[in-house]
Motif scaffolding. Sequence first.
Motif, PDB file in Angstrom:
ATOM      1  N   VAL A   3       0.853  -1.185   0.000  1.00 50.81           N
ATOM      2  CA  VAL A   3       0.000   0.000   0.000  1.00 50.81           C
ATOM      3  C   VAL A   3       0.891   1.238   0.000  1.00 50.81           C
ATOM      4  CG1 VAL A   3      -1.720   1.296   1.322  1.00 50.81           C
ATOM      5  CG2 VAL A   3      -1.758  -1.214   1.339  1.00 50.81           C
ATOM      6  N   LEU A   5       0.943   5.248   0.706  1.00 50.40           N
ATOM      7  CA  LEU A   5       0.191   6.347   1.301  1.00 50.40           C
ATOM      8  C   LEU A   5       0.794   7.643   0.765  1.00 50.40           C
ATOM      9  CD1 LEU A   5      -2.121   6.663   3.234  1.00 50.40           C
ATOM     10  CD2 LEU A   5      -0.519   6.583   5.130  1.00 50.40           C
ATOM     11  N   LYS A  13       0.136  11.359   7.200  1.00 47.90           N
ATOM     12  CA  LYS A  13       0.561  10.057   6.669  1.00 47.90           C
ATOM     13  C   LYS A  13       1.185   9.178   7.750  1.00 47.90           C
ATOM     14  CE  LYS A  13       3.343  11.565   3.413  1.00 47.90           C
ATOM     15  NZ  LYS A  13       3.217  13.028   3.644  1.00 47.90           N
ATOM     16  N   ARG A 109      -2.535  -0.881  -3.718  1.00 45.30           N
ATOM     17  CA  ARG A 109      -3.420   0.274  -3.497  1.00 45.30           C
ATOM     18  C   ARG A 109      -2.581   1.538  -3.372  1.00 45.30           C
ATOM     19  NH1 ARG A 109      -6.426  -3.407  -3.241  1.00 45.30           N
ATOM     20  NH2 ARG A 109      -8.271  -3.774  -1.956  1.00 45.30           N
ATOM     21  N   LEU A 111      -3.303   5.141  -1.664  1.00 41.51           N
ATOM     22  CA  LEU A 111      -4.265   5.916  -0.872  1.00 41.51           C
ATOM     23  C   LEU A 111      -3.752   7.354  -0.823  1.00 41.51           C
ATOM     24  CD1 LEU A 111      -4.643   3.388   2.083  1.00 41.51           C
ATOM     25  CD2 LEU A 111      -5.932   3.479  -0.058  1.00 41.51           C
ATOM     26  N   ILE A 194      -7.241   5.589  -4.379  1.00 40.91           N
ATOM     27  CA  ILE A 194      -8.412   5.986  -3.572  1.00 40.91           C
ATOM     28  C   ILE A 194      -8.055   7.251  -2.800  1.00 40.91           C
ATOM     29  CG2 ILE A 194      -9.977   5.285  -1.698  1.00 40.91           C
ATOM     30  CD1 ILE A 194      -8.594   2.369  -2.936  1.00 40.91           C
ATOM     31  N   SER A 195      -8.872   8.295  -2.968  1.00 38.12           N
ATOM     32  CA  SER A 195      -8.637   9.563  -2.268  1.00 38.12           C
ATOM     33  C   SER A 195      -9.428   9.609  -0.972  1.00 38.12           C
ATOM     34  CB  SER A 195      -9.106  10.714  -3.158  1.00 38.12           C
ATOM     35  OG  SER A 195      -8.034  11.495  -3.516  1.00 38.12           O
ATOM     36  N   VAL A 196      -8.787  10.096   0.086  1.00 37.70           N
ATOM     37  CA  VAL A 196      -9.460  10.189   1.388  1.00 37.70           C
ATOM     38  C   VAL A 196      -9.235  11.600   1.939  1.00 37.70           C
ATOM     39  CG1 VAL A 196      -9.419   9.332   3.767  1.00 37.70           C
ATOM     40  CG2 VAL A 196      -9.227   7.713   1.870  1.00 37.70           C
ATOM     41  N   GLU A 208     -11.799   5.261   6.923  1.00 34.75           N
ATOM     42  CA  GLU A 208     -11.873   5.272   5.453  1.00 34.75           C
ATOM     43  C   GLU A 208     -10.685   4.547   4.825  1.00 34.75           C
ATOM     44  OE1 GLU A 208     -13.019   8.720   3.254  1.00 34.75           O
ATOM     45  OE2 GLU A 208     -14.135   9.559   4.928  1.00 34.75           O
ATOM     46  N   LEU A 209      -9.490   4.732   5.421  1.00 29.24           N
ATOM     47  CA  LEU A 209      -8.314   4.052   4.876  1.00 29.24           C
ATOM     48  C   LEU A 209      -8.452   2.537   5.029  1.00 29.24           C
ATOM     49  CD1 LEU A 209      -5.416   6.327   6.197  1.00 29.24           C
ATOM     50  CD2 LEU A 209      -6.318   6.233   3.873  1.00 29.24           C
ATOM     51  N   ALA A 212     -10.639   1.078   2.559  1.00 28.83           N
ATOM     52  CA  ALA A 212     -10.049   1.106   1.221  1.00 28.83           C
ATOM     53  C   ALA A 212      -9.091  -0.069   0.976  1.00 28.83           C
ATOM     54  CB  ALA A 212      -9.321   2.425   0.986  1.00 28.83           C
ATOM     55  N   VAL A 213      -8.517  -0.616   2.037  1.00 31.45           N
ATOM     56  CA  VAL A 213      -7.590  -1.744   1.845  1.00 31.45           C
ATOM     57  C   VAL A 213      -8.250  -3.097   2.144  1.00 31.45           C
ATOM     58  CG1 VAL A 213      -5.495  -0.413   2.258  1.00 31.45           C
ATOM     59  CG2 VAL A 213      -6.578  -1.568   4.167  1.00 31.45           C
TER      60      VAL A 213
END
Length: 214
Positions: A3, A5, A13, A109, A111, A194-196, A208-209, A212-213
């Motif tokens: 992933v 970030l 982050k 992913r 993020l 994926i935007s958060v 939300e994160l 997303a994973v």
Amino acid sequence: MIVILLGPPGVGKGTQAKLLCDKLGFRHVATGDLLRAAKREGTELGRRAQAFMDRGELVPDDVIIAMVEELLGALDPEVGVVLDGFPRTVPQAEALAEALARMDRKVDRVLVLTAPDEVLVKRITGRRSCPACGSVYNVHFSPPRQDGECDRCGAGLSHRADDTPETVQNRLDVYREQTEPLVAFYSSGEAPVISVDGDQSVDGVQAELASAVA
Ligand code: AMP
């Protein structure tokens, strides 16, 4: 799972990556933390990186890529990884893709955390961290109980050398110019992006994160 970030300095982050790794049992790889440790230890890498970091500029790609490749190569391929602060340029992203392909892995992913610049500036200039246990505070939003002292271990808190108002604008400019293009790079089919919204509570962002994973 690998992933990435992504997000500007101060968006959270580090905090979010640690929480996500604790929850999922993933390994947190933060290039900024690794470089600061190298600086503290006075290694050759730390000496090379120091001037760039203090000015809020990026450390040259070849230095960073060699550091991350060595680290990834030593990891158990079964363990998930959250990359925090890497890649920061398109050449770093390309080198990462090649290194992962050699290990039969890929980016799963990306993020992207976002927040308005005025929020980022306040978060960065108020940030204080514990050099002993890594806890992070903010004098505006989440101050320690005792001024300048870590709640968790009692060590004196420090202010990052590059968290000053003078370098913050430069770091934001560097992010917009060199790192933000990675959103387009990954969106062109490299990996799901994926935007958060990072301008909400720590728990809200984390939820939300995590979804997303999932
Ligand atoms: P960070 O803790 O992620 O905000 O990183 C602090 C500083 O370390 C940055 O401003 C850069 O000078 C350097 N740095 C960290 N990661 C990278 C990277 N992937 N590429 C180049 N420089 C980096």
